[in-house]
Design a protein around this motif. Structure first.
Motif, mmCIF file in Angstrom:
data_model
loop_
_atom_site.group_PDB
_atom_site.id
_atom_site.type_symbol
_atom_site.label_atom_id
_atom_site.label_comp_id
_atom_site.label_asym_id
_atom_site.label_seq_id
_atom_site.Cartn_x
_atom_site.Cartn_y
_atom_site.Cartn_z
ATOM 1 N N PRO A 67 -29.431 1.008 -1.844
ATOM 2 C CA PRO A 67 -29.614 1.665 -0.543
ATOM 3 C C PRO A 67 -29.972 0.649 0.535
ATOM 4 O O PRO A 67 -30.520 -0.419 0.236
ATOM 5 C CB PRO A 67 -30.773 2.633 -0.807
ATOM 6 C CG PRO A 67 -31.522 2.025 -1.947
ATOM 7 C CD PRO A 67 -30.501 1.348 -2.802
ATOM 8 N N PRO A 68 -29.652 0.931 1.788
ATOM 9 C CA PRO A 68 -30.062 0.040 2.879
ATOM 10 C C PRO A 68 -31.575 -0.179 2.834
ATOM 11 O O PRO A 68 -32.338 0.752 2.616
ATOM 12 C CB PRO A 68 -29.655 0.813 4.139
ATOM 13 C CG PRO A 68 -28.527 1.688 3.683
ATOM 14 C CD PRO A 68 -28.881 2.089 2.283
ATOM 15 N N GLY A 69 -31.997 -1.425 3.023
ATOM 16 C CA GLY A 69 -33.409 -1.755 2.977
ATOM 17 C C GLY A 69 -33.873 -2.247 1.619
ATOM 18 O O GLY A 69 -34.998 -2.755 1.478
ATOM 19 N N TRP A 70 -33.022 -2.135 0.586
ATOM 20 C CA TRP A 70 -33.430 -2.602 -0.742
ATOM 21 C C TRP A 70 -33.546 -4.117 -0.756
ATOM 22 O O TRP A 70 -32.747 -4.832 -0.128
ATOM 23 C CB TRP A 70 -32.404 -2.162 -1.789
ATOM 24 C CG TRP A 70 -32.781 -2.579 -3.189
ATOM 25 C CD1 TRP A 70 -33.535 -1.864 -4.066
ATOM 26 C CD2 TRP A 70 -32.433 -3.802 -3.840
ATOM 27 N NE1 TRP A 70 -33.673 -2.561 -5.234
ATOM 28 C CE2 TRP A 70 -33.008 -3.767 -5.125
ATOM 29 C CE3 TRP A 70 -31.697 -4.929 -3.470
ATOM 30 C CZ2 TRP A 70 -32.869 -4.800 -6.044
ATOM 31 C CZ3 TRP A 70 -31.562 -5.978 -4.366
ATOM 32 C CH2 TRP A 70 -32.139 -5.905 -5.649
ATOM 33 N N SER A 71 -34.539 -4.610 -1.464
ATOM 34 C CA SER A 71 -34.679 -6.058 -1.650
ATOM 35 C C SER A 71 -35.233 -6.327 -3.039
ATOM 36 O O SER A 71 -36.005 -5.520 -3.575
ATOM 37 C CB SER A 71 -35.592 -6.670 -0.585
ATOM 38 O OG SER A 71 -36.880 -6.082 -0.622
ATOM 39 N N HIS A 72 -34.849 -7.426 -3.615
ATOM 40 C CA HIS A 72 -35.250 -7.711 -5.005
ATOM 41 C C HIS A 72 -36.739 -8.034 -5.115
ATOM 42 O O HIS A 72 -37.348 -7.870 -6.178
ATOM 43 C CB HIS A 72 -34.428 -8.881 -5.556
ATOM 44 C CG HIS A 72 -34.835 -10.215 -5.019
ATOM 45 N ND1 HIS A 72 -34.396 -10.677 -3.790
ATOM 46 C CD2 HIS A 72 -35.654 -11.191 -5.521
ATOM 47 C CE1 HIS A 72 -34.895 -11.878 -3.560
ATOM 48 N NE2 HIS A 72 -35.665 -12.210 -4.588
ATOM 49 N N ASP A 73 -37.363 -8.478 -4.016
ATOM 50 C CA ASP A 73 -38.761 -8.869 -4.047
ATOM 51 C C ASP A 73 -39.681 -7.913 -3.287
ATOM 52 O O ASP A 73 -40.870 -8.177 -3.121
ATOM 53 C CB ASP A 73 -38.914 -10.278 -3.472
ATOM 54 C CG ASP A 73 -38.357 -10.400 -2.053
ATOM 55 O OD1 ASP A 73 -37.881 -9.381 -1.513
ATOM 56 O OD2 ASP A 73 -38.393 -11.518 -1.503
ATOM 57 N N GLY A 74 -39.114 -6.805 -2.819
ATOM 58 C CA GLY A 74 -39.933 -5.834 -2.115
ATOM 59 C C GLY A 74 -40.296 -6.218 -0.693
ATOM 60 O O GLY A 74 -41.149 -5.576 -0.067
ATOM 61 N N SER A 75 -39.645 -7.245 -0.150
ATOM 62 C CA SER A 75 -39.952 -7.701 1.209
ATOM 63 C C SER A 75 -39.431 -6.740 2.267
ATOM 64 O O SER A 75 -39.873 -6.770 3.418
ATOM 65 C CB SER A 75 -39.363 -9.102 1.446
ATOM 66 O OG SER A 75 -37.950 -9.095 1.243
ATOM 67 N N ARG A 76 -38.481 -5.888 1.880
ATOM 68 C CA ARG A 76 -37.976 -4.840 2.762
ATOM 69 C C ARG A 76 -38.070 -3.512 2.041
ATOM 70 O O ARG A 76 -38.227 -3.476 0.827
ATOM 71 C CB ARG A 76 -36.532 -5.139 3.175
ATOM 72 C CG ARG A 76 -36.398 -6.299 4.150
ATOM 73 C CD ARG A 76 -34.950 -6.657 4.390
ATOM 74 N NE ARG A 76 -34.359 -7.296 3.225
ATOM 75 C CZ ARG A 76 -33.097 -7.742 3.178
ATOM 76 N NH1 ARG A 76 -32.311 -7.580 4.227
ATOM 77 N NH2 ARG A 76 -32.641 -8.317 2.107
ATOM 78 N N LYS A 77 -37.954 -2.438 2.795
ATOM 79 C CA LYS A 77 -38.175 -1.126 2.211
ATOM 80 C C LYS A 77 -36.994 -0.198 2.480
ATOM 81 O O LYS A 77 -36.415 -0.217 3.563
ATOM 82 C CB LYS A 77 -39.446 -0.483 2.771
ATOM 83 C CG LYS A 77 -40.715 -1.316 2.584
ATOM 84 C CD LYS A 77 -41.076 -1.483 1.115
ATOM 85 C CE LYS A 77 -42.367 -2.294 0.979
ATOM 86 N NZ LYS A 77 -42.728 -2.494 -0.449
ATOM 87 N N THR A 78 -36.666 0.616 1.478
ATOM 88 C CA THR A 78 -35.681 1.677 1.665
ATOM 89 C C THR A 78 -36.365 2.873 2.309
ATOM 90 O O THR A 78 -37.605 2.934 2.403
ATOM 91 C CB THR A 78 -35.075 2.108 0.324
ATOM 92 O OG1 THR A 78 -36.099 2.748 -0.471
ATOM 93 C CG2 THR A 78 -34.530 0.914 -0.448
ATOM 94 N N THR A 79 -35.569 3.838 2.741
ATOM 95 C CA THR A 79 -36.139 5.049 3.333
ATOM 96 C C THR A 79 -37.071 5.756 2.361
ATOM 97 O O THR A 79 -38.168 6.187 2.729
ATOM 98 C CB THR A 79 -35.019 6.015 3.768
ATOM 99 O OG1 THR A 79 -34.215 5.384 4.773
ATOM 100 C CG2 THR A 79 -35.595 7.302 4.333
ATOM 101 N N GLU A 80 -36.660 5.865 1.111
ATOM 102 C CA GLU A 80 -37.488 6.559 0.126
ATOM 103 C C GLU A 80 -38.786 5.804 -0.135
ATOM 104 O O GLU A 80 -39.855 6.427 -0.330
ATOM 105 C CB GLU A 80 -36.707 6.749 -1.182
ATOM 106 C CG GLU A 80 -35.578 7.762 -1.066
ATOM 107 C CD GLU A 80 -36.055 9.106 -0.516
ATOM 108 O OE1 GLU A 80 -37.061 9.636 -1.032
ATOM 109 O OE2 GLU A 80 -35.439 9.622 0.424
ATOM 110 N N GLN A 81 -38.732 4.473 -0.141
ATOM 111 C CA GLN A 81 -39.950 3.688 -0.326
ATOM 112 C C GLN A 81 -40.900 3.864 0.853
ATOM 113 O O GLN A 81 -42.113 3.975 0.680
ATOM 114 C CB GLN A 81 -39.596 2.218 -0.519
ATOM 115 C CG GLN A 81 -38.943 1.921 -1.858
ATOM 116 C CD GLN A 81 -38.404 0.503 -1.955
ATOM 117 O OE1 GLN A 81 -38.031 -0.116 -0.944
ATOM 118 N NE2 GLN A 81 -38.370 -0.027 -3.160
ATOM 119 N N LEU A 82 -40.340 3.904 2.052
ATOM 120 C CA LEU A 82 -41.161 4.117 3.249
ATOM 121 C C LEU A 82 -41.827 5.486 3.219
ATOM 122 O O LEU A 82 -43.005 5.627 3.571
ATOM 123 C CB LEU A 82 -40.303 3.968 4.505
ATOM 124 C CG LEU A 82 -39.819 2.553 4.841
ATOM 125 C CD1 LEU A 82 -38.815 2.595 5.992
ATOM 126 C CD2 LEU A 82 -40.994 1.647 5.194
#
Length: 297
Positions: free
Chosen positions: A269-284
């Protein structure tokens, strides 16, 4: 087959002019249009028409190819054929649109339409240059397979596109309740263009809002949305608008630590990152819920 969208272009331009005059002289609002933004939107629309001359040939050929292997042959001379075509097309659009917000590969083309911080009829014409060639049409291939004729599929797609033009406005508040319940309206689509967390990835409808109600992606408009992206472009350069996400995908793949992470940057999904430096909508959203829970405690 001539694309009827060409015949709608004068109507689009006239409607934009009317909306500009309405805001300026009747409502005395100056914040609905910005010249550079509108020029960018119209230029992206022109680019979409130009690239579509070639890409639509490829798409139509693909649909024709699948139609040759159709399971059944449907007759165009019965009313239920056209009713079925309408619902099949609108359902296909819903899932194409929803996946364009949930899969970064498709988002790379669709993000263009969300890149304006204004919401007006000009924004409706801010269209992708890469949507067709990147494979968005695959969501419609089941239709020729079950017997809908390629020309009719193209026709219904164009009708859907023309319908969606008028819902890009703040000049219309709410429609009568039965219309708001069944159809996609300016109110519903304003939500879709909002960058507020509560509005992200909601209301993916084309013509019928019933799909969002059925599949759990409906959100009622409450406060006025903030339009644009969660991180806005800050540029009116057409090539930056058209290709920035493709370039960012390339950069992310280049820095990916392994093959799995590389796939995540393309198909996650947009915002996905392998190290968690960015966030997807669901993570937000998950973080927002946790924060509320902590504040309550």
């Amino acid at each position: 087959m001539k694309d009827i969208i060409f015949y709608a272009i004068p109507f689009f331009i006239l409607s934009i002019l009317v909306e500009v005059l309405y805001y300026r002289y009747l409502q005395k609002h100056q914040d609905h249009y910005e010249t550079k933004d509108t020029v960018s939107s119209l230029s992206m629309g022109i680019g979409n028409v130009i690239t579509g001359i070639v890409s639509k040939v490829v798409v139509f050929a693909s649909i024709v190819l699948v139609y040759k292997y159709r399971i059944v042959s449907l007759g165009r001379d019965v009313w239920w054929y056209w009713v079925g075509l309408f619902f099949a097309d609108d359902l296909s659009y819903y899932w194409f649109h929803r996946m364009s917000h949930q899969v970064r590969y498709f988002w790379a083309s669709h993000v263009i339409h969300h890149s304006s911080q204004f919401y007006n009829l000009g924004t409706a014409l801010r269209q992708t240059w890469t949507g067709n060639i990147s494979g968005a049409f695959i969501f419609y291939l089941w239709m020729p397979l079950i017997g809908f004729q390629p020309v009719d599929i193209f026709l219904m797609q164009t009708i859907s596109l023309i319908y969606q033009f008028w819902i890009h406005t703040e000049a219309v508040n709410l429609m009568p309740k039965p219309i708001e319940w069944i159809f996609n309206t300016p109110s519903h689509h304003r939500v879709h263009h909002g960058s507020d967390l509560k509005y992200l990835d909601k209301n993916h409808a084309g013509i019928l809002i019933i799909w969002d109600r059925m599949f759990g992606t409906f959100q009622r408009e409450e406060e006025r949305p903030h339009y644009g992206l969660t991180k806005n472009l800050g540029s009116y350069n057409l090539f930056h608008i058209a290709f920035h996400e493709w370039r960012d995908i390339y950069d992310d793949i280049s820095r990916a630590p392994n093959f799995k992470a590389g796939l995540g940057y393309v198909f996650g999904p947009p915002g996905w990152s392998h190290d968690g430096s960015r966030k997807t909508t669901e993570q937000l959203r998950h973080e927002s819920i946790k924060k509320v829970d902590c504040d309550v405690e």
